[in-house]
Design a protein around this motif. Structure first.
Motif, PDB file in Angstrom:
ATOM      1  N   SER A 252       0.845  -1.195   0.000  1.00 21.95           N
ATOM      2  CA  SER A 252       0.000   0.000   0.000  1.00 21.95           C
ATOM      3  C   SER A 252       0.876   1.240   0.000  1.00 21.95           C
ATOM      4  O   SER A 252       2.107   1.167   0.055  1.00 21.95           O
ATOM      5  CB  SER A 252      -0.920  -0.003   1.226  1.00 21.95           C
ATOM      6  N   ARG A 253       0.206   2.377  -0.049  1.00 22.44           N
ATOM      7  CA  ARG A 253       0.849   3.684   0.103  1.00 22.44           C
ATOM      8  C   ARG A 253       0.050   4.493   1.111  1.00 22.44           C
ATOM      9  O   ARG A 253      -1.161   4.300   1.253  1.00 22.44           O
ATOM     10  CB  ARG A 253       0.906   4.436  -1.227  1.00 22.44           C
TER      11      ARG A 253
ATOM     12  N   CYS B  29      -2.867   6.225  -0.499  1.00 24.88           N
ATOM     13  CA  CYS B  29      -3.794   5.374  -1.270  1.00 24.88           C
ATOM     14  C   CYS B  29      -5.092   5.202  -0.489  1.00 24.88           C
ATOM     15  O   CYS B  29      -5.133   4.496   0.531  1.00 24.88           O
ATOM     16  CB  CYS B  29      -3.142   4.020  -1.556  1.00 24.88           C
TER      17      CYS B  29
ATOM     18  N   CYS C 230      -6.477   1.586  -0.549  1.00 27.02           N
ATOM     19  CA  CYS C 230      -5.804   0.651   0.352  1.00 27.02           C
ATOM     20  C   CYS C 230      -6.542   0.558   1.690  1.00 27.02           C
ATOM     21  O   CYS C 230      -6.612  -0.521   2.292  1.00 27.02           O
ATOM     22  CB  CYS C 230      -4.358   1.075   0.577  1.00 27.02           C
TER      23      CYS C 230
ATOM     24  N   THR D 172      -1.174   0.076  -6.209  1.00 31.94           N
ATOM     25  CA  THR D 172      -1.621  -0.209  -4.836  1.00 31.94           C
ATOM     26  C   THR D 172      -3.128  -0.008  -4.755  1.00 31.94           C
ATOM     27  O   THR D 172      -3.679   0.885  -5.406  1.00 31.94           O
ATOM     28  CB  THR D 172      -0.930   0.730  -3.834  1.00 31.94           C
ATOM     29  N   PRO D 173      -3.801  -0.879  -3.992  1.00 29.16           N
ATOM     30  CA  PRO D 173      -3.230  -1.997  -3.236  1.00 29.16           C
ATOM     31  C   PRO D 173      -2.924  -3.199  -4.133  1.00 29.16           C
ATOM     32  O   PRO D 173      -3.653  -3.467  -5.077  1.00 29.16           O
ATOM     33  CB  PRO D 173      -4.346  -2.338  -2.250  1.00 29.16           C
TER      34      PRO D 173
END
Length: 301
Positions: A166-167, A170, A173, A211-212
């Motif tokens: 993930s970020r 994000c 996410c 991501t995800p």
């Protein structure tokens, strides 16, 4: 100087007779021919090629003969009659087109009728035995598949782990992570959340760009496999995890990746009745497991 030779020539022609006179006079008026002069060959009359778009009325054979036509031949005749009818716009031409359409409809219905008899006599070719359409039966089948997947994934929980990349920025996410946690609660797997903004080397190491991204990793091995890129529902996540573990464990071949829980050797198993490719399926499976899946980095730490 110029007139004397010409006068002498005319006198010789007159003395030689009428035939020679005609030949000589023709030679005077016609271009030279001989060793160094050639007359071009006469051009053959070329007929213009037929116009492929020219209006032609199709020949519709009697019904007994039409019944022997193959489907591509029937389709071609229908298209020809359609174009002809749309051009002339007469009642008879349009009616002939719809007579051909009606013949094709009855031909298709006859094929469907014979197909029903064939399915009853050969139930192994009919999906109804493996995929019932009745609501109660479908609910029973769904519960059975869920149970097969759950028991299989729980049995392999010590061998595998689930990692979601993930970020911090994000938003998707944050939606996917509770779904992954539900998988942990129901299957007993270890799950890990990896933020590639904080650890960009992991994104490069595992080739993660979107991501995800949810990935299955086999413990004490270099085998790994992406099972979701983006948001995925829990049933689909569980199904993909089940298929991936079976593939990485060698229980199925790549050709059987769409074979669901409890469908082995059944109607939906691509290899139930033998190979479906020109090459050896076992060699193809070993090549994929050996090249694309096995030689991968191990579990992130």
């Amino acid at each position: 100087m110029i007139a004397l030779p010409r006068a002498a020539l005319l006198a010789a022609v007159l003395l030689a007779g009428p035939a020679t006179a005609q030949t000589a006079s023709a030679g005077i008026n016609q271009p030279k021919q001989g060793y160094w002069w050639y007359a071009p060959p006469p051009k053959a009359d070329k007929q213009a090629p037929p116009d492929p778009d020219a209006l032609m009325k199709p020949l519709i054979p009697p019904m007994a003969e039409l019944a022997t036509f193959t489907p591509p031949k029937i389709r071609k005749l229908i298209e020809q009659q359609r174009d002809y009818a749309a051009t002339v716009l007469t009642v008879d031409a349009v009616a002939d087109f719809w007579r051909l359409e009606d013949f094709a409809r009855r031909k298709a219905r006859a094929f469907a009728g014979v197909t029903q008899i064939a399915m009853l006599q050969h139930p192994e070719l009919n999906s109804k035995s493996a995929n019932p359409m009745v609501g109660d039966a479908r609910a029973e089948l769904s519960a059975y598949k869920d149970d097969v997947r759950r028991r299989y994934l729980r049995a392999h929980a010590p061998e595998f782990a689930l990692v979601m990349f993930s970020r911090s920025t994000c938003g998707y996410c944050r939606v996917q992570w509770p779904i992954v946690q539900r998988f942990q609660d129901e299957m007993g797997w270890q799950v890990t959340l990896m933020d590639i903004d904080r650890r960009p080397e992991l994104g490069q190491r595992f080739g993660v760009e979107v991501t995800p991204t949810t990935m299955i990793i086999r413990r004490n091995s270099q085998q790994r496999m992406v099972i979701a890129a983006g948001i995925e529902t829990y049933p689909n996540l569980a199904q993909m995890a089940y298929q991936a573990v079976r593939l990485l464990s060698g229980d199925i071949r790549p050709e059987q990746f769409m074979t669901g829980a409890g469908e082995e050797d059944g109607f939906f198993d691509a290899l139930a009745n033998g190979p479906v490719s020109s090459s050896d399926p076992r060699s193809r499976a070993s090549d994929m497991l050996g090249g694309d899946l096995v030689n991968r980095p191990s579990e992130p730490k």
